[in-house]
Design a protein around this motif. Sequence first.
Motif, PDB file in Angstrom:
ATOM      1  N   ARG A   1      48.255  52.802  38.147  1.00  0.00           N
ATOM      2  CA  ARG A   1      49.164  51.761  37.684  1.00  0.00           C
ATOM      3  C   ARG A   1      49.053  50.452  38.461  1.00  0.00           C
ATOM      4  NH1 ARG A   1      52.994  55.821  39.543  1.00  0.00           N
ATOM      5  NH2 ARG A   1      53.603  55.414  41.720  1.00  0.00           N
ATOM      6  N   ASN A   2      48.600  50.505  39.706  1.00  0.00           N
ATOM      7  CA  ASN A   2      48.531  49.292  40.519  1.00  0.00           C
ATOM      8  C   ASN A   2      47.129  48.704  40.630  1.00  0.00           C
ATOM      9  OD1 ASN A   2      51.270  49.160  41.045  1.00  0.00           O
ATOM     10  ND2 ASN A   2      51.134  50.403  42.908  1.00  0.00           N
ATOM     11  N   SER A   3      46.190  49.196  39.844  1.00  0.00           N
ATOM     12  CA  SER A   3      44.828  48.666  39.889  1.00  0.00           C
ATOM     13  C   SER A   3      44.757  47.320  39.177  1.00  0.00           C
ATOM     14  CB  SER A   3      43.855  49.637  39.223  1.00  0.00           C
ATOM     15  OG  SER A   3      42.584  49.039  39.068  1.00  0.00           O
ATOM     16  N   PRO A   4      44.212  46.295  39.824  1.00  0.00           N
ATOM     17  CA  PRO A   4      44.023  44.999  39.152  1.00  0.00           C
ATOM     18  C   PRO A   4      42.925  45.042  38.088  1.00  0.00           C
ATOM     19  CG  PRO A   4      43.935  44.773  41.564  1.00  0.00           C
ATOM     20  CD  PRO A   4      43.815  46.231  41.246  1.00  0.00           C
ATOM     21  N   THR A   5      42.153  46.108  38.085  1.00  0.00           N
ATOM     22  CA  THR A   5      40.993  46.198  37.192  1.00  0.00           C
ATOM     23  C   THR A   5      41.319  46.922  35.893  1.00  0.00           C
ATOM     24  OG1 THR A   5      39.485  46.203  39.080  1.00  0.00           O
ATOM     25  CG2 THR A   5      38.624  47.037  37.000  1.00  0.00           C
ATOM     26  N   SER A   6      42.047  48.038  35.980  1.00  0.00           N
ATOM     27  CA  SER A   6      42.305  48.874  34.810  1.00  0.00           C
ATOM     28  C   SER A   6      43.568  49.677  35.055  1.00  0.00           C
ATOM     29  CB  SER A   6      41.113  49.803  34.562  1.00  0.00           C
ATOM     30  OG  SER A   6      41.390  50.750  33.562  1.00  0.00           O
ATOM     31  N   ASN A   7      44.116  50.228  33.995  1.00  0.00           N
ATOM     32  CA  ASN A   7      45.295  51.089  34.165  1.00  0.00           C
ATOM     33  C   ASN A   7      44.916  52.534  34.452  1.00  0.00           C
ATOM     34  OD1 ASN A   7      44.323  51.889  31.697  1.00  0.00           O
ATOM     35  ND2 ASN A   7      46.186  51.417  30.541  1.00  0.00           N
ATOM     36  N   GLN A   8      43.620  52.786  34.664  1.00  0.00           N
ATOM     37  CA  GLN A   8      43.166  54.115  35.062  1.00  0.00           C
ATOM     38  C   GLN A   8      42.042  53.982  36.084  1.00  0.00           C
ATOM     39  OE1 GLN A   8      41.984  55.589  31.134  1.00  0.00           O
ATOM     40  NE2 GLN A   8      39.826  55.493  31.760  1.00  0.00           N
ATOM     41  N   VAL A   9      41.709  55.085  36.727  1.00  0.00           N
ATOM     42  CA  VAL A   9      40.699  55.080  37.790  1.00  0.00           C
ATOM     43  C   VAL A   9      39.333  54.710  37.217  1.00  0.00           C
ATOM     44  CG1 VAL A   9      39.424  56.559  39.395  1.00  0.00           C
ATOM     45  CG2 VAL A   9      41.925  56.681  39.300  1.00  0.00           C
ATOM     46  N   THR A  10      38.646  53.797  37.892  1.00  0.00           N
ATOM     47  CA  THR A  10      37.307  53.362  37.498  1.00  0.00           C
ATOM     48  C   THR A  10      36.390  53.394  38.722  1.00  0.00           C
ATOM     49  OG1 THR A  10      37.866  51.043  37.920  1.00  0.00           O
ATOM     50  CG2 THR A  10      38.168  51.861  35.670  1.00  0.00           C
ATOM     51  N   ILE A  11      35.106  53.219  38.498  1.00  0.00           N
ATOM     52  CA  ILE A  11      34.130  53.203  39.588  1.00  0.00           C
ATOM     53  C   ILE A  11      33.220  51.995  39.453  1.00  0.00           C
ATOM     54  CG2 ILE A  11      34.123  55.686  40.007  1.00  0.00           C
ATOM     55  CD1 ILE A  11      31.575  55.897  38.299  1.00  0.00           C
ATOM     56  N   SER A  12      32.729  51.517  40.599  1.00  0.00           N
ATOM     57  CA  SER A  12      31.693  50.493  40.654  1.00  0.00           C
ATOM     58  C   SER A  12      30.459  51.094  41.301  1.00  0.00           C
ATOM     59  CB  SER A  12      32.167  49.284  41.459  1.00  0.00           C
ATOM     60  OG  SER A  12      33.298  48.687  40.863  1.00  0.00           O
TER      61      SER A  12
END
Length: 307
Positions: A254-265
């Motif tokens: 919920r607090n990711s500036p990138t997405s509302n779910q876990v992502t990877i780079s």
Amino acid sequence: MSWTDLAAHGRILIVDDAMENIQILHHVLGEEHDVLFALDGEKALEIARTQRPDLILLDAIMPGMDGFEVCAALRASAELRSIPVIFVTTLSNPEDETRALEAGAMDFIAKPFNVAVVKARVRTQLTIKRQADAMRELSLTDALTGVSNRRSFSDTLQSEWRRCLRSGTPLAMILIDIDHFKLYNDSYGHQAGDTCLQQVAAAMKRCILRPQDMLARYGGEEFVVLLPEEDIAGAEVVARRLQEEVAALSIPHRNSPTSNQVTISMGVVSMLPGEASSPDQLVRVADTLLYEAKESGRSRYKLAAPA
């Protein structure tokens, strides 16, 4: 299942220049074990490299490369030194046995041998080998996620670099970071963070399809994939698969500036090992590409294939 049970069905390499001796040992051991054979030292080393036996029964006196030289070559190889060796030879003096043990052998059996003794000595060495393999596996596995740890990755990177250098094939690497993982821990707690790491690791493990490929935890929320004999196009396919598997988990963030779910780079690189390059260079390029992926918005990958 006991360690003794695990000692059954080993892969045993018999090295002897006399085929009749090989046939006798094959008859003794063939019912319980997968038996390979070589008639000279050079062939024995080749089979050891390609077939990775659990145990080698080695004659001392052979034309060309004798058993002592074979044993010394095995012990000098980082890839082969863990294979136990039992000398089975007509030599019977204490000096010969001492020389064999000093060369790196684990045991010494004089010909003519007793069948029961050979079976017992083989069983003992296979049991010790299984125990050592299990302990090594534990030492090279990340306790939280169950994938390989950084030490295992470092060892494998060095050996695969040398192998790809010999074969003239590329070595690819994907360095992976879970985006904004500190914010995830701050939002959901460290126990949830551990569960997230386990779920992401399991998802990425499903993307590792070839036996020679490796997934390891690089540190914290970073993971790494090693892809021997893979060019940049093949590495990109794996990177896309990793993205898709992690996205399919739909872990809320919920607090990711990138997405509302876990992502990877990811930083994706493939390099042809050579005199002007090194394993450290492969890691540095992957790390730089990962940084670029994170700086350009995260939840993506950057790739390169330096000469």
